[in-house]
Design an enzyme around this catalytic site. Sequence first.
Site, PDB file in Angstrom:
ATOM      1  CG  ASP A 279      -5.221  -3.288   8.418  1.00 40.82           C
ATOM      2  OD1 ASP A 279      -5.391  -4.419   7.926  1.00 40.82           O
ATOM      3  OD2 ASP A 279      -4.132  -2.898   8.850  1.00 40.82           O
TER       4      ASP A 279
ATOM      5  CD  GLU B 221      -2.457  -1.099   2.844  1.00 32.93           C
ATOM      6  OE1 GLU B 221      -3.578  -1.600   2.876  1.00 32.93           O
ATOM      7  OE2 GLU B 221      -1.906  -0.582   3.834  1.00 32.93           O
TER       8      GLU B 221
HETATM    9  P1  NAD Z   1       1.704  -9.571  14.041  1.00 34.50           P
HETATM   10  O1  NAD Z   1       1.658 -10.608  12.988  1.00 34.50           O
HETATM   11  O2  NAD Z   1       3.017  -9.220  14.643  1.00 34.50           O
HETATM   12  O3  NAD Z   1       0.701  -9.946  15.240  1.00 34.50           O
HETATM   13  C1  NAD Z   1      -0.601 -10.350  15.027  1.00 34.50           C
HETATM   14  C2  NAD Z   1      -0.981 -11.376  16.095  1.00 34.50           C
HETATM   15  O4  NAD Z   1      -2.366 -11.712  15.942  1.00 34.50           O
HETATM   16  C3  NAD Z   1      -0.189 -12.680  15.998  1.00 34.50           C
HETATM   17  O5  NAD Z   1       0.526 -12.910  17.191  1.00 34.50           O
HETATM   18  C4  NAD Z   1      -1.279 -13.726  15.755  1.00 34.50           C
HETATM   19  O6  NAD Z   1      -0.983 -14.973  16.366  1.00 34.50           O
HETATM   20  C5  NAD Z   1      -2.490 -13.057  16.372  1.00 34.50           C
HETATM   21  N1  NAD Z   1      -3.770 -13.618  15.938  1.00 34.50           N
HETATM   22  C6  NAD Z   1      -4.158 -13.986  14.685  1.00 34.50           C
HETATM   23  N2  NAD Z   1      -5.405 -14.486  14.718  1.00 34.50           N
HETATM   24  C7  NAD Z   1      -5.834 -14.391  16.011  1.00 34.50           C
HETATM   25  C8  NAD Z   1      -7.034 -14.728  16.673  1.00 34.50           C
HETATM   26  N3  NAD Z   1      -8.059 -15.270  16.012  1.00 34.50           N
HETATM   27  N4  NAD Z   1      -7.139 -14.499  18.007  1.00 34.50           N
HETATM   28  C9  NAD Z   1      -6.101 -13.971  18.702  1.00 34.50           C
HETATM   29  N5  NAD Z   1      -4.917 -13.635  18.120  1.00 34.50           N
HETATM   30  C10 NAD Z   1      -4.788 -13.851  16.792  1.00 34.50           C
HETATM   31  O7  NAD Z   1       1.031  -8.257  13.396  1.00 34.50           O
HETATM   32  P2  NAD Z   1       1.051  -6.767  13.954  1.00 34.50           P
HETATM   33  O8  NAD Z   1       2.150  -5.992  13.347  1.00 34.50           O
HETATM   34  O9  NAD Z   1       0.906  -6.786  15.437  1.00 34.50           O
HETATM   35  O10 NAD Z   1      -0.306  -6.223  13.294  1.00 34.50           O
HETATM   36  C11 NAD Z   1      -1.565  -6.711  13.705  1.00 34.50           C
HETATM   37  C12 NAD Z   1      -2.642  -6.194  12.806  1.00 34.50           C
HETATM   38  O11 NAD Z   1      -2.768  -4.781  12.926  1.00 34.50           O
HETATM   39  C13 NAD Z   1      -2.379  -6.440  11.322  1.00 34.50           C
HETATM   40  O12 NAD Z   1      -3.574  -6.877  10.731  1.00 34.50           O
HETATM   41  C14 NAD Z   1      -1.982  -5.103  10.771  1.00 34.50           C
HETATM   42  O13 NAD Z   1      -2.284  -4.970   9.404  1.00 34.50           O
HETATM   43  C15 NAD Z   1      -2.822  -4.187  11.642  1.00 34.50           C
HETATM   44  N6  NAD Z   1      -2.317  -2.834  11.761  1.00 34.50           N
HETATM   45  C16 NAD Z   1      -3.243  -1.833  11.729  1.00 34.50           C
HETATM   46  C17 NAD Z   1      -2.820  -0.528  11.880  1.00 34.50           C
HETATM   47  C18 NAD Z   1      -3.838   0.571  11.897  1.00 34.50           C
HETATM   48  O14 NAD Z   1      -3.473   1.738  11.844  1.00 34.50           O
HETATM   49  N7  NAD Z   1      -5.110   0.262  12.016  1.00 34.50           N
HETATM   50  C19 NAD Z   1      -1.460  -0.223  12.024  1.00 34.50           C
HETATM   51  C20 NAD Z   1      -0.556  -1.270  12.067  1.00 34.50           C
HETATM   52  C21 NAD Z   1      -0.994  -2.574  11.940  1.00 34.50           C
END
Ligand code: NAD
Length: 340
Positions: free
Chosen positions: A231, A59
């Site tokens: 997201d 993105e």
């Molecule tokens: P990450 O991969 O480091 O961590 C995500 C965690 O979610 C993992 O530990 C995984 O095991 C866990 N998970 C997956 N399915 C699950 C479930 N059903 N129940 C409980 N836990 C579960 O990723 P991250 O960098 O921490 O990012 C997390 C999310 O946040 C991503 O989807 C990312 O795109 C999003 N994000 C959004 C923003 C925003 O501004 N809204 C900013 C950054 C990241």
Amino acid sequence: MLGKTKYIDLKTMSEYIKKIGVENLMEKLIPYMEEDYSNWDSFAKIPRPTHHSPVGVNELMPVGNDKLFTCKYVNGHPDNPKDNLLTVVAIGLLADVQSGYPMMLTEMTLLTAIRTAANSVMAARYLARKNSKKMALIGNGCQSEFQAIAFHKMLGIDEINCYDVDEKATEKLIDNLSYLNDLKVNKCSSTKEACKGVDIITTVTADKKFAVILTKDMIEKGVHINCVGGDCPGKTELESDILFMGDVYVEFEPQSRIEGEIQHMSEDFKVTEIAEVIKTKKRIERKDDDITIFDSVGFALEDFSILRLIYDLVEDEEIGTEEVLVPTLEDPKNLYSLLK
Ligand code: NAD
């Protein structure tokens, strides 16, 4: 100085953030975000251009006003950790609008986690029940420490219930937060258990599909839901019924309609842009039993605010390097002279 670009790599940025303290940086950032959200109408805004593949998304996140333009490159690849890669990495650019010249190029993986957590807390300060003390944190990956620290230090959360399908991620989170003596962190064995008796639920999970993380039965009266992980088109965290339980706030509605929890709601489903609340400078009027939902997908303005802040902080300091990435020419029409 135009012609030179401030360049901040990951090592320099992480040392700088360690020096000033992650929570201090977030605290400095919130007034920048509030100022930018208050000037919402002065920004040229578009839903982010995306490139989707079966494994993730690439993105660009551009936004600008009459002075500055910023753009972040970011990805979202939920299966990356299996290959020892991060789900989300990013780089950011700050440019001068008058000349078009780049002013700063920087790592933005850390800055994304920081601005996302600060954005969550900023919204919760306006939307959540006063004196919120206990939060559930679902998804304990890269973003989770930043969320926990922000809510503890800046909103007064003193107890966090954590849950992740990956137990090791929760153990890592608990270990990383262990320096915070006045924060109680509980390891839970399900989302349902984690959501019992909390004031705020933060969901920050990664999955490239409609994943129901929260169901209606887990939502108690008065809770504020801060959804961060859903997201992308096809990537949501809440059972749709939850969206009817309280007022829903979003960042930039046209982007949230494509990517947010509200993506499967009809066009007439009412949401409020958080800028409308921030402009009032007042918390919303809510009863203790009311439910509020912040459907956060991450908007370019949050990147704009942190890039603007970082530039203000480092402009006159010897942090990062000054790189020549664009030409300075004796004759500005003679680009070819560089090759002679
Ligand atoms: P990450 O991969 O480091 O961590 C995500 C965690 O979610 C993992 O530990 C995984 O095991 C866990 N998970 C997956 N399915 C699950 C479930 N059903 N129940 C409980 N836990 C579960 O990723 P991250 O960098 O921490 O990012 C997390 C999310 O946040 C991503 O989807 C990312 O795109 C999003 N994000 C959004 C923003 C925003 O501004 N809204 C900013 C950054 C990241």
